[in-house]
Design a protein around this motif. Structure first.
Motif, PDB file in Angstrom:
ATOM      1  N   HIS A  58       4.377   1.893   8.281  1.00 32.95           N
ATOM      2  CA  HIS A  58       4.509   0.711   7.446  1.00 32.95           C
ATOM      3  C   HIS A  58       5.935   0.163   7.540  1.00 32.95           C
ATOM      4  N   ASP A  59       6.084  -1.122   7.265  1.00 34.09           N
ATOM      5  CA  ASP A  59       7.420  -1.720   7.184  1.00 34.09           C
ATOM      6  C   ASP A  59       8.135  -1.126   5.975  1.00 34.09           C
ATOM      7  N   MET A  60       9.250  -0.458   6.203  1.00 34.89           N
ATOM      8  CA  MET A  60       9.971   0.229   5.120  1.00 34.89           C
ATOM      9  C   MET A  60      11.233  -0.523   4.695  1.00 34.89           C
ATOM     10  N   THR A  61      11.344  -1.794   5.080  1.00 36.81           N
ATOM     11  CA  THR A  61      12.568  -2.554   4.801  1.00 36.81           C
ATOM     12  C   THR A  61      12.429  -3.506   3.615  1.00 36.81           C
ATOM     13  N   ALA A  62      11.278  -3.511   2.953  1.00 40.67           N
ATOM     14  CA  ALA A  62      11.075  -4.357   1.778  1.00 40.67           C
ATOM     15  C   ALA A  62      11.636  -3.652   0.536  1.00 40.67           C
ATOM     16  N   PRO A  63      11.803  -4.370  -0.590  1.00 42.70           N
ATOM     17  CA  PRO A  63      12.283  -3.723  -1.824  1.00 42.70           C
ATOM     18  C   PRO A  63      11.335  -2.622  -2.299  1.00 42.70           C
TER      19      PRO A  63
END
Length: 596
Positions: free
Chosen positions: A111-116
């Motif tokens: 998963h994209d782990m760069t979001a808040p």
């Protein structure tokens, strides 16, 4: 012949075990992808692409799989390994092996782990320090270590003055739970925090300390965690950082101490010493989870729709006089500030564009708010954190339905990890996703706004997005993991499989195979279809039971698999016991396919 002698003869005749035989469909597939009774690496590559939907697999990768499969077969047969293709028996063994399981075992985060942080479901525990029930079980660092080893990312500690009032203990206030020292818990957290996952560990503190003990707690936290402690000074965060940016960090979350002065009256708090009612996991299979709408409607008919009051922490134990002088070093540690859910719901659910916070609700208050402010909850959780925790009546450490929180965007659905039962199996299943790292990206449905700045309405019925087709071929391994007389003293078991979806109300349902009589290696060949409107929130539930005509059916194993991480094709499905521990040998062979 006497009745006793007859039973002995019957016992000997029926307990003779036959070897597992591949179902006809597997035999047909082997014929299709083999030549002269041998499946080569090239054939295996074609099978993986055409049947298992691994379109991008290369010939070299298929050769690696083939080599592992051959080693597995040769080790089982206790013969020297040499390069050669798979025969039918070898192919069948490969399909049932850990090389071919239903969810990826490579533990890769995808998963994209760069979001808040607010964009993720986070594996969250409640009263993590308890070894058993909520009233008199021991407090210890052992369940904290176990939770971290299972991938849990949010640990809860309740801080109280020790008997001498000169140190900090961890215990469940107002109960007979023997304490454990704070320092021991902190050291165990540091040692085990990142063994399973490198993503941040959040410690939620329930604070019942005097200012001098707050300062002492702050000193212990600082000394134990040092540079890995994430702090943001006295300032509130304007947006939560991402899990990626917080790798290897420890985060403290609690209320700023002054807010305890505004805590509600003791009579408004759940009484944890009441006797708990029969927990939901004892109800009929699926009934407690499959129709959330009916449950929420029933709740609204029995509760007034008044405003939600703050239910965070055991505030009736607070003495306002001890909160007048706040230790600044303690306040400095609080990176995620917990706010109040007191007063009109529309006020505390208002999204602040300047700062973010965490709000806590117990399971009953969540349902009340969800019934009347579902869209507001989703909008709130797009920026802020929502923690849900068990009601005080759950003195047996049972749990509640996590889907109600998840479908409304709640990131921290806090569970009694020392508990048991179907709700906990769902929690364990959800966090098998994304490599088991403890963070699962929320569906875009819960994160987006439309052109009119409107968010998803959780009460709106959506159209079917995809249909999951499931075929249950067979199962094996019970004769290795169970005593021969475990299910029946005189004959082999009569196994059947319950299979269903736990998800949003429109998707939740349960179906059942036929029972196969007197067989340790049952073959069902039953197929089912599950239309899904929100597959991102769906969990595939599988339970095996042994049919008993006169008593409650015996438990034969279970698993929950996040549909989003399900590997399509013919797969081996590992089966777990009631505590969520994997059986060494028991597996099902199933086929999964998504169709529009």
């Amino acid at each position: 012949m006497s009745k006793q002698t007859y039973r002995i003869c019957c016992f000997q005749r029926k307990f003779k075990l036959k070897e597992a035989e591949a179902p006809d469909e597997i035999k047909d597939l082997f014929e299709r992808f083999s030549e002269n009774g041998i499946m080569t690496a090239e054939h295996l590559c074609e099978f993986l692409k055409d049947v298992q939907s691994e379109e991008n697999i290369t010939k070299e990768e298929a050769e690696t799989v083939m080599e592992s499969a051959l080693k597995l077969v040769h080790e089982h047969l206790n013969i020297v390994f040499h390069r050669k293709g798979l025969n039918l028996d070898g192919f069948f063994r490969y399909l049932f092996s850990d090389l071919n399981v239903s969810i990826s075992t490579d533990k890769k985060v995808h998963h994209d782990m760069t979001a808040p942080l607010s964009h993720y479901f986070i594996y969250t525990s409640h009263n993590t320090y308890l070894t058993g029930n909520q009233l008199n079980s021991d407090c210890s660092d052992v369940p904290i270590i176990k939770a971290l080893q299972q991938g849990v990312r949010v640990i809860e500690l309740d801080m109280w003055p020790n008997s001498s009032k000169d140190n900090v203990d961890i215990l469940h206030g107002g109960t007979l739970t023997p304490p454990v020292e704070l320092i021991q818990c902190l050291k165990s957290i540091k040692e085990h925090a990142f063994v399973v996952s490198e993503y941040p560990v959040i410690i939620t503190l329930e604070d019942h300390l005097t200012p001098d003990l707050q300062a002492k707690a702050a000193e212990m936290v600082t000394q134990v965690f040092g540079d890995i402690l994430f702090t943001c000074g006295a300032e509130c965060l304007s947006e939560f950082p991402s899990p990626e940016s917080l790798k290897g960090r420890i985060i403290i979350s609690t209320k700023p101490p002054k807010e305890y002065l505004e805590s509600k009256k003791p009579s408004e708090k759940d009484n944890g010493s009441q006797n708990g009612k029969k927990s939901s996991e004892e109800k009929a299979w699926g009934a407690e989870l499959s129709d959330l709408s009916q449950k929420m409607i029933a709740y609204s008919e029995n509760k007034d729709n008044g405003e939600c009051q703050d239910d965070e922490a055991d505030s009736h134990h607070e003495n306002p006089n001890i909160q007048q002088n706040i230790a600044p070093e303690y306040k400095h540690l609080i990176a995620i500030q917990a706010g109040k859910s007191k007063g009109p719901t529309s006020e505390w659910l208002t999204v602040d564009p300047i700062k973010v916070k965490r709000i806590s609700l117990n399971e009953e208050k969540l349902i009340n708010v969800a019934l009347n402010h579902g869209k507001d909850l989703i909008r709130f959780t797009q920026r802020n954190l929502l923690r849900v925790y068990p009601k005080g009546m759950r003195v047996d450490s049972s749990n509640y339905n996590p889907l109600i929180g998840w479908m409304h965007g709640a990131q921290m659905v806090a569970f009694n990890m020392q508990g048991h039962g179907r709700p906990l199996w769902l929690m364990q299943g959800m966090f098998k996703a994304n490599g088991g790292c403890g963070y699962v990206k929320k569906p875009e449905l819960l994160l987006k706004t439309d052109a009119n700045n409107e968010v998803h309405d959780p009460k709106r019925l959506l159209s079917v997005k995809t249909t999951l087709k499931v075929k249950v071929y067979m199962g094996k391994g019970w004769h290795l993991d169970f005593k021969r007389t475990h299910f029946d003293a005189y004959s082999p078991p009569d196994f059947y499989v319950k299979i269903g979806i736990a998800g949003v109300p429109a998707d939740s349902r349960v179906k059942k195979t036929k029972a196969i009589e007197d067989n340790w290696i049952p073959t069902w060949n039953d197929e089912f279809e599950f239309p899904l409107t929100v597959p991102e929130l769906a969990l595939l539930r599988v339970e095996v039971h042994e049919y008993d005509m006169s008593e409650i059916d015996d438990f034969g194993g279970q698993t929950c698999i996040p549909v989003s991480d399900l590997r399509t094709g013919i797969r081996a499905v590992p089966i777990y016991n009631e505590k969520g521990e994997k059986y060494p040998s028991v597996k099902l062979l199933m086929r999964f396919e998504f169709v529009k």
